[in-house]
Write a protein that holds these residues in place. Structure first.
Motif, PDB file in Angstrom:
ATOM      1  N   PHE A 199      22.274  71.778 -45.040  1.00  0.00           N
ATOM      2  CA  PHE A 199      20.832  71.194 -44.908  1.00  0.00           C
ATOM      3  C   PHE A 199      20.847  69.644 -45.306  1.00  0.00           C
ATOM      4  O   PHE A 199      21.520  69.266 -46.312  1.00  0.00           O
ATOM      5  CB  PHE A 199      20.079  71.887 -45.838  1.00  0.00           C
ATOM      6  N   GLU A 200      20.200  68.999 -44.326  1.00  0.00           N
ATOM      7  CA  GLU A 200      20.133  67.443 -44.854  1.00  0.00           C
ATOM      8  C   GLU A 200      18.715  67.146 -44.609  1.00  0.00           C
ATOM      9  O   GLU A 200      17.883  68.007 -44.002  1.00  0.00           O
ATOM     10  CB  GLU A 200      21.198  66.739 -44.038  1.00  0.00           C
ATOM     11  N   THR A 201      18.342  65.591 -44.591  1.00  0.00           N
ATOM     12  CA  THR A 201      16.953  65.311 -44.653  1.00  0.00           C
ATOM     13  C   THR A 201      17.269  63.873 -44.081  1.00  0.00           C
ATOM     14  O   THR A 201      18.172  63.025 -44.592  1.00  0.00           O
ATOM     15  CB  THR A 201      16.117  65.135 -45.740  1.00  0.00           C
ATOM     16  N   PRO A 202      16.614  63.318 -43.270  1.00  0.00           N
ATOM     17  CA  PRO A 202      16.590  61.837 -42.893  1.00  0.00           C
ATOM     18  C   PRO A 202      16.729  60.773 -44.087  1.00  0.00           C
ATOM     19  O   PRO A 202      15.961  60.764 -44.899  1.00  0.00           O
ATOM     20  CB  PRO A 202      15.441  61.500 -42.184  1.00  0.00           C
ATOM     21  N   ASP A 203      17.893  60.140 -44.193  1.00  0.00           N
ATOM     22  CA  ASP A 203      17.938  59.243 -45.477  1.00  0.00           C
ATOM     23  C   ASP A 203      17.846  57.596 -44.994  1.00  0.00           C
ATOM     24  O   ASP A 203      18.197  56.804 -45.975  1.00  0.00           O
ATOM     25  CB  ASP A 203      19.055  59.641 -46.117  1.00  0.00           C
ATOM     26  N   GLU A 204      17.813  57.274 -43.556  1.00  0.00           N
ATOM     27  CA  GLU A 204      17.684  56.058 -43.355  1.00  0.00           C
ATOM     28  C   GLU A 204      16.310  55.343 -43.945  1.00  0.00           C
ATOM     29  O   GLU A 204      15.253  56.007 -44.014  1.00  0.00           O
ATOM     30  CB  GLU A 204      17.450  55.826 -41.855  1.00  0.00           C
ATOM     31  N   GLU A 205      16.209  54.138 -44.350  1.00  0.00           N
ATOM     32  CA  GLU A 205      15.060  53.624 -45.154  1.00  0.00           C
ATOM     33  C   GLU A 205      13.833  53.574 -44.256  1.00  0.00           C
ATOM     34  O   GLU A 205      12.877  54.048 -44.870  1.00  0.00           O
ATOM     35  CB  GLU A 205      15.439  52.029 -45.486  1.00  0.00           C
ATOM     36  N   ARG A 206      14.012  53.610 -43.193  1.00  0.00           N
ATOM     37  CA  ARG A 206      12.816  53.304 -42.380  1.00  0.00           C
ATOM     38  C   ARG A 206      12.156  54.710 -42.237  1.00  0.00           C
ATOM     39  O   ARG A 206      10.825  55.065 -41.592  1.00  0.00           O
ATOM     40  CB  ARG A 206      12.950  52.785 -40.787  1.00  0.00           C
ATOM     41  N   PHE A 207      12.816  55.795 -42.364  1.00  0.00           N
ATOM     42  CA  PHE A 207      12.438  57.390 -42.358  1.00  0.00           C
ATOM     43  C   PHE A 207      11.764  57.753 -43.623  1.00  0.00           C
ATOM     44  O   PHE A 207      11.172  58.821 -43.800  1.00  0.00           O
ATOM     45  CB  PHE A 207      13.423  58.154 -41.894  1.00  0.00           C
ATOM     46  N   LYS A 208      12.268  57.141 -44.838  1.00  0.00           N
ATOM     47  CA  LYS A 208      12.030  57.876 -46.157  1.00  0.00           C
ATOM     48  C   LYS A 208      10.529  58.264 -46.535  1.00  0.00           C
ATOM     49  O   LYS A 208      10.307  59.381 -46.868  1.00  0.00           O
ATOM     50  CB  LYS A 208      12.332  56.940 -47.299  1.00  0.00           C
ATOM     51  N   GLY A 209       9.554  57.375 -45.923  1.00  0.00           N
ATOM     52  CA  GLY A 209       8.233  57.701 -46.205  1.00  0.00           C
ATOM     53  C   GLY A 209       7.668  58.883 -45.439  1.00  0.00           C
ATOM     54  O   GLY A 209       7.089  59.834 -45.742  1.00  0.00           O
ATOM     55  N   ALA A 210       7.999  59.050 -44.244  1.00  0.00           N
ATOM     56  CA  ALA A 210       7.508  59.714 -43.131  1.00  0.00           C
ATOM     57  C   ALA A 210       8.268  61.121 -43.039  1.00  0.00           C
ATOM     58  O   ALA A 210       7.405  62.101 -42.812  1.00  0.00           O
ATOM     59  CB  ALA A 210       7.376  59.076 -41.829  1.00  0.00           C
ATOM     60  N   PHE A 211       9.470  61.093 -43.357  1.00  0.00           N
ATOM     61  CA  PHE A 211      10.317  62.244 -42.729  1.00  0.00           C
ATOM     62  C   PHE A 211      11.170  62.854 -43.994  1.00  0.00           C
ATOM     63  O   PHE A 211      11.352  63.876 -43.934  1.00  0.00           O
ATOM     64  CB  PHE A 211      11.041  62.126 -41.714  1.00  0.00           C
ATOM     65  N   GLN A 212      11.553  62.227 -45.084  1.00  0.00           N
ATOM     66  CA  GLN A 212      12.432  62.555 -46.156  1.00  0.00           C
ATOM     67  C   GLN A 212      11.703  63.216 -46.977  1.00  0.00           C
ATOM     68  O   GLN A 212      10.834  62.935 -47.663  1.00  0.00           O
ATOM     69  CB  GLN A 212      13.059  61.238 -46.618  1.00  0.00           C
ATOM     70  N   ILE A 213      12.415  64.323 -47.306  1.00  0.00           N
ATOM     71  CA  ILE A 213      12.297  65.312 -48.433  1.00  0.00           C
ATOM     72  C   ILE A 213      12.802  64.700 -49.712  1.00  0.00           C
ATOM     73  O   ILE A 213      13.805  64.080 -49.897  1.00  0.00           O
ATOM     74  CB  ILE A 213      12.090  66.768 -48.274  1.00  0.00           C
ATOM     75  N   SER A 214      12.292  65.153 -51.027  1.00  0.00           N
ATOM     76  CA  SER A 214      12.973  64.644 -52.274  1.00  0.00           C
ATOM     77  C   SER A 214      14.281  65.521 -52.331  1.00  0.00           C
ATOM     78  O   SER A 214      14.521  66.504 -51.554  1.00  0.00           O
ATOM     79  CB  SER A 214      12.273  65.064 -53.410  1.00  0.00           C
ATOM     80  N   LYS A 215      15.217  64.722 -53.324  1.00  0.00           N
ATOM     81  CA  LYS A 215      16.451  65.348 -53.382  1.00  0.00           C
ATOM     82  C   LYS A 215      16.407  66.518 -54.231  1.00  0.00           C
ATOM     83  O   LYS A 215      17.142  67.504 -53.869  1.00  0.00           O
ATOM     84  CB  LYS A 215      17.197  64.287 -54.165  1.00  0.00           C
ATOM     85  N   GLU A 216      15.301  66.621 -54.988  1.00  0.00           N
ATOM     86  CA  GLU A 216      14.935  68.032 -55.794  1.00  0.00           C
ATOM     87  C   GLU A 216      14.870  69.059 -54.781  1.00  0.00           C
ATOM     88  O   GLU A 216      15.357  70.265 -54.899  1.00  0.00           O
ATOM     89  CB  GLU A 216      13.860  67.786 -56.888  1.00  0.00           C
ATOM     90  N   LYS A 217      13.911  68.818 -53.812  1.00  0.00           N
ATOM     91  CA  LYS A 217      13.520  69.890 -52.887  1.00  0.00           C
ATOM     92  C   LYS A 217      14.738  70.356 -51.944  1.00  0.00           C
ATOM     93  O   LYS A 217      15.165  71.510 -51.781  1.00  0.00           O
ATOM     94  CB  LYS A 217      12.634  69.398 -52.066  1.00  0.00           C
ATOM     95  N   LEU A 218      15.412  69.342 -51.560  1.00  0.00           N
ATOM     96  CA  LEU A 218      16.848  69.437 -50.640  1.00  0.00           C
ATOM     97  C   LEU A 218      17.848  70.267 -51.396  1.00  0.00           C
ATOM     98  O   LEU A 218      18.444  71.195 -50.823  1.00  0.00           O
ATOM     99  CB  LEU A 218      17.400  68.192 -50.327  1.00  0.00           C
ATOM    100  N   ASN A 219      17.803  70.076 -52.813  1.00  0.00           N
ATOM    101  CA  ASN A 219      18.918  70.672 -53.608  1.00  0.00           C
ATOM    102  C   ASN A 219      18.510  72.188 -53.753  1.00  0.00           C
ATOM    103  O   ASN A 219      19.200  73.061 -53.880  1.00  0.00           O
ATOM    104  CB  ASN A 219      19.052  70.177 -55.027  1.00  0.00           C
ATOM    105  N   GLU A 220      17.008  72.472 -53.994  1.00  0.00           N
ATOM    106  CA  GLU A 220      16.314  73.853 -53.947  1.00  0.00           C
ATOM    107  C   GLU A 220      16.934  74.485 -52.861  1.00  0.00           C
ATOM    108  O   GLU A 220      17.059  75.653 -52.932  1.00  0.00           O
ATOM    109  CB  GLU A 220      15.051  73.797 -54.107  1.00  0.00           C
ATOM    110  N   ILE A 221      16.884  73.880 -51.681  1.00  0.00           N
ATOM    111  CA  ILE A 221      16.874  74.621 -50.170  1.00  0.00           C
ATOM    112  C   ILE A 221      18.344  74.897 -50.153  1.00  0.00           C
ATOM    113  O   ILE A 221      18.886  76.074 -49.937  1.00  0.00           O
ATOM    114  CB  ILE A 221      16.589  73.689 -48.993  1.00  0.00           C
ATOM    115  N   ASN A 222      19.085  74.080 -50.688  1.00  0.00           N
ATOM    116  CA  ASN A 222      20.670  74.453 -50.521  1.00  0.00           C
ATOM    117  C   ASN A 222      21.168  75.214 -51.428  1.00  0.00           C
ATOM    118  O   ASN A 222      22.271  75.988 -51.495  1.00  0.00           O
ATOM    119  CB  ASN A 222      21.493  73.114 -50.944  1.00  0.00           C
TER     120      ASN A 222
END
Length: 226
Positions: A199-222
């Protein structure tokens, strides 16, 4: 996206690894709004004979001779668009180096690619959304592509592919990060029975506001344990 490129050597799961790109520019059946490569230049599901491939193979051959590698990752765009991909794979396999091929996953069950895919040690398929509306909106596929067919293609591929199948799920904020979406992903994982899931989330700077979930939420999903 650097055309016909060889990246820097790094380690992944203890293996000396390098990423290569065998395309002159971004060829893909999708034009995903969150793609780290930017806009797809040629949206297609066809194969092409690219002028720079032979020169790249010569360059890659010298690189492999000069470096002791254990894994080559073929990535960027849809690498299967290069009609000479089989020659690239043969070059690598002749040196007893493992191959991981990244694909968007839609064309994995195309019969014309079966022999090529069977030469790979590992294949990565991808998914980012769980409903047709978001699939069309965010991934902007070729006309006629559907999410249902996308998943079915990977399921059929999984039945005959003998190597390691890695399932890469991109979680998109406000689109595929809800509890319902995660449950759907879990159901798809059960059907596909991949060897590994990321499981990952977009981590490019230009995507952080629109598409990136928080590290905490990603860790929870993992924590689901895949």
């Amino acid at each position: 996206m650097n055309s016909f490129s060889i990246g820097n050597i790094y380690e992944i799961t203890g293996l000396k690894t390098v990423d290569i790109n065998i395309l002159p520019e971004n060829y893909c059946g999708f034009d995903c709004v969150f793609c780290p490569l930017g806009r797809t230049i040629v949206k297609t599901n066809r194969t092409f004979h690219f002028e720079g491939t032979k020169e790249f193979i010569t360059k890659l051959s010298r690189f492999l001779d000069d470096n002791q590698l254990e894994l080559v990752v073929i990535k960027n765009g849809e690498s299967l668009a290069n009609a000479e991909i089989k020659d690239v794979i043969k070059l690598i396999k002749n040196r007893n180096i493992k191959i991981r091929l990244l694909s968007n996953g839609y064309v994995l069950n195309n019969s014309e690619y079966r022999n090529i895919l069977q030469m790979c040690d590992e294949v990565v398929g991808e998914l980012a959304v769980t409903n047709e509306k978001d699939f069309q909106k965010l991934q902007r596929p070729l006309e006629g592509y559907t999410l249902k067919k996308y998943i079915n293609n990977m399921m059929e591929f999984r039945k005959w592919f003998k190597g390691k199948f890695i399932f890469d799920i991109t979680i998109i904020k406000n689109y595929s990060d809800s509890d319902k979406s995660i449950e759907i992903f879990k159901s798809i994982i059960t059907k596909l029975s991949p060897d590994e899931v990321y499981f990952e989330t977009p981590d490019e700077e230009r995507f952080k506001g629109a598409f990136q979930i928080s590290k905490e939420k990603l860790n929870e999903i993992n924590k689901y344990g895949y």
